[in-house]
Design an enzyme around this catalytic site. Structure first.
Site, PDB file in Angstrom:
ATOM      1  N   GLY A  72     -25.142   7.956 -44.857  1.00 24.01           N
ATOM      2  CA  GLY A  72     -24.196   7.364 -45.821  1.00 24.01           C
ATOM      3  C   GLY A  72     -22.836   8.010 -45.985  1.00 24.01           C
ATOM      4  CB  THR A  73     -21.755  11.491 -46.660  1.00 23.65           C
ATOM      5  OG1 THR A  73     -22.751  11.621 -47.678  1.00 23.65           O
ATOM      6  CG2 THR A  73     -20.403  11.858 -46.699  1.00 23.65           C
ATOM      7  CG  ASN A 151     -26.859   8.043 -57.287  1.00 26.09           C
ATOM      8  OD1 ASN A 151     -25.816   7.234 -57.269  1.00 26.09           O
ATOM      9  ND2 ASN A 151     -26.966   9.280 -57.261  1.00 26.09           N
ATOM     10  CD  GLN A 179     -30.564   5.704 -54.002  1.00 29.08           C
ATOM     11  OE1 GLN A 179     -31.857   5.406 -53.747  1.00 29.08           O
ATOM     12  NE2 GLN A 179     -30.419   6.895 -53.647  1.00 29.08           N
ATOM     13  CB  SER A 199     -28.654   7.044 -45.608  1.00 26.88           C
ATOM     14  OG  SER A 199     -28.569   8.370 -45.154  1.00 26.88           O
ATOM     15  CG  HIS A 201     -32.366  10.485 -45.901  1.00 22.46           C
ATOM     16  ND1 HIS A 201     -32.655  11.260 -47.043  1.00 22.46           N
ATOM     17  CD2 HIS A 201     -30.959  10.357 -45.784  1.00 22.46           C
ATOM     18  CE1 HIS A 201     -31.254  11.356 -47.980  1.00 22.46           C
ATOM     19  NE2 HIS A 201     -30.554  10.871 -47.122  1.00 22.46           N
ATOM     20  CB  THR A 237     -24.024  11.739 -27.011  1.00 21.61           C
ATOM     21  OG1 THR A 237     -23.138  12.116 -26.106  1.00 21.61           O
ATOM     22  CG2 THR A 237     -25.249  11.358 -26.404  1.00 21.61           C
ATOM     23  CB  CYS A 325     -24.908  15.025 -53.377  1.00 23.87           C
ATOM     24  SG  CYS A 325     -25.565  14.231 -51.945  1.00 23.87           S
TER      25      CYS A 325
END
Length: 395
Positions: A72-73, A151, A179, A199, A201, A237, A325
């Site tokens: 995400g970042t 979030n 989110q 993201s 995860h 890659t 974070c």
């Protein structure tokens, strides 16, 4: 420690067993480079394309609009920097005061570099004021970056309406959708959103892999410049195992959207009702009718959130005081401060975020354990409700 009860899914989620099994062969058996010309690498490239299609299906987008990133970042930075580079004559950025640090701190940095950042406020329930949105987006705005859902509180923002206003002024619209993916329906084909970050995860995929949606026709400048990967939009890659995991997680998320809406929301409401009933001086932070189905942010007055989390942790219960974070900071949540949450509650606010892997039995355990923890900590605190009036009187 008792059996783990994990209620911090807005920070990260368990990798689904199906995702792990889908990724496994790409570490030791099918390890070819998908950009290689030979069959061994080419067969891997086909699986990367299938993963891209799976994610596009979840987003209501086309596979060509998907660029894989590290998370995400990176996606947030890519979108915002691209908008600024493709429209150098425009020097304004519009965003909110309650963004994730990935956007918040980037915009602060850009403000120090000469860009003019306009900050949108939220009301006491964490909602945006569309009149303020309309007043701050101008013909000099390069990019509007508004998260789809917060979030910390789970409050959902009207990003489609914001995107319409941005388009009227020729500005590009970016939303941090980290989110919302896998929790609510998303159909990007029917919006004016130019960029969406996500993201894996956050919806039972692996860490270190994400994606950026780039609407067809949107001017774009790559953030990571290198080889021809991702149609020359992101050099480096490909993280093949991660991409395969993201694709599998996206497919599972599409299958389980109804479970998020019904089962997960039901458990969230069960937790909310249980805590409000058994813990005095507790208040929900955020709009109770306009939030993600898995998120509960609740303020326990006259007690420190860190102490609550430590004692919950002793019971095997994982929760959070806000964004992962910023969890190392002693500062109160910037989101709750922007909402004007009273000082008696802002430090004692806890975020519980659920997933489809939680159970009603786990929720009932939290409702059983939490009241005693709060009561014990309040009894120890000089700022407890029974002492607050005398303290205020003396001072």
């Amino acid at each position: 420690m008792s059996t783990l009860i994990y209620l911090d899914n807005n920070a990260t989620t368990m990798v689904a067993p199906e995702v792990f099994e889908a990724m496994r062969p790409f570490f030791v058996e099918r390890y070819g480079n998908p950009s290689s010309m030979h069959t061994f690498g080419g067969s891997v490239g086909k699986e990367v394309r299938r993963a891209r299609e799976s994610l596009a299906n979840l987003l209501g987008a086309s596979p060509q609009e998907i660029v894989f990133t590290s998370g995400g970042t990176e996606s947030d930075s890519t979108a915002i920097f691209s908008a600024l580079e493709t429209m150098p004559e425009r020097r304004e950025i519009v965003t909110t005061r309650v963004e994730h640090p990935a956007v918040l701190n980037l915009c602060r940095h850009l403000g120090r570099k000469g860009y003019f950042v306009k900050w949108l406020t939220v009301d006491k329930n964490g909602n945006l004021d569309m009149d303020e949105v309309r007043s701050k987006i101008t013909d000099n705005t390069a990019v509007v970056s508004v998260m789809w859902a917060n979030n910390e509180t789970g409050v959902i923002f009207p990003v489609n309406e914001v995107a319409d206003v941005a388009q009227e002024h020729g500005a590009l619209m970016h939303t941090d959708g980290v989110q919302v993916i896998g929790k609510i329906d998303v159909n990007l084909n029917s919006t004016n959103i130019n960029f969406l970050s996500l993201s894996a995860h956050k919806f039972h995929g692996p860490k270190g892999i994400g994606a950026l949606y780039i609407k067809k026709g949107t001017r774009f400048a790559p953030f990571i410049i290198g080889g021809h990967q991702e149609s020359s939009r992101r050099g480096g890659t490909e993280n093949v195992p991660g991409i395969i995991g993201l694709g599998e997680a996206a497919g599972l998320a599409a299958e389980n959207l109804e479970e998020e809406r019904v089962k997960v929301k039901g458990m969230r409401d069960r937790l909310q009702e249980g805590l409000l009933k058994t813990v005095p001086h507790a208040k929900i932070n955020g709009d109770v009718d306009n939030r993600l189905p898995n998120t509960l942010n609740i303020g326990f007055e006259f007690v420190e959130g860190e102490a609550i989390l430590m004692r919950l942790d002793d019971k095997g219960i994982c929760a959070s005081s806000g964004s992962a974070c910023t969890s190392g900071s002693l500062e109160p949540s910037h989101v709750l401060r922007a909402m004007g949450v009273p000082f008696t509650a802002v430090h004692g606010s806890i975020r519980f975020s659920l997933s489809r892997y939680n159970t009603k039995e786990q929720i009932d355990t939290v409702v059983k354990e939490a009241p005693g923890i709060i009561e014990f900590l309040r009894a120890m605190s000089p700022f407890g409700p029974e002492n607050l009036q005398s303290i205020c009187t003396v001072h």
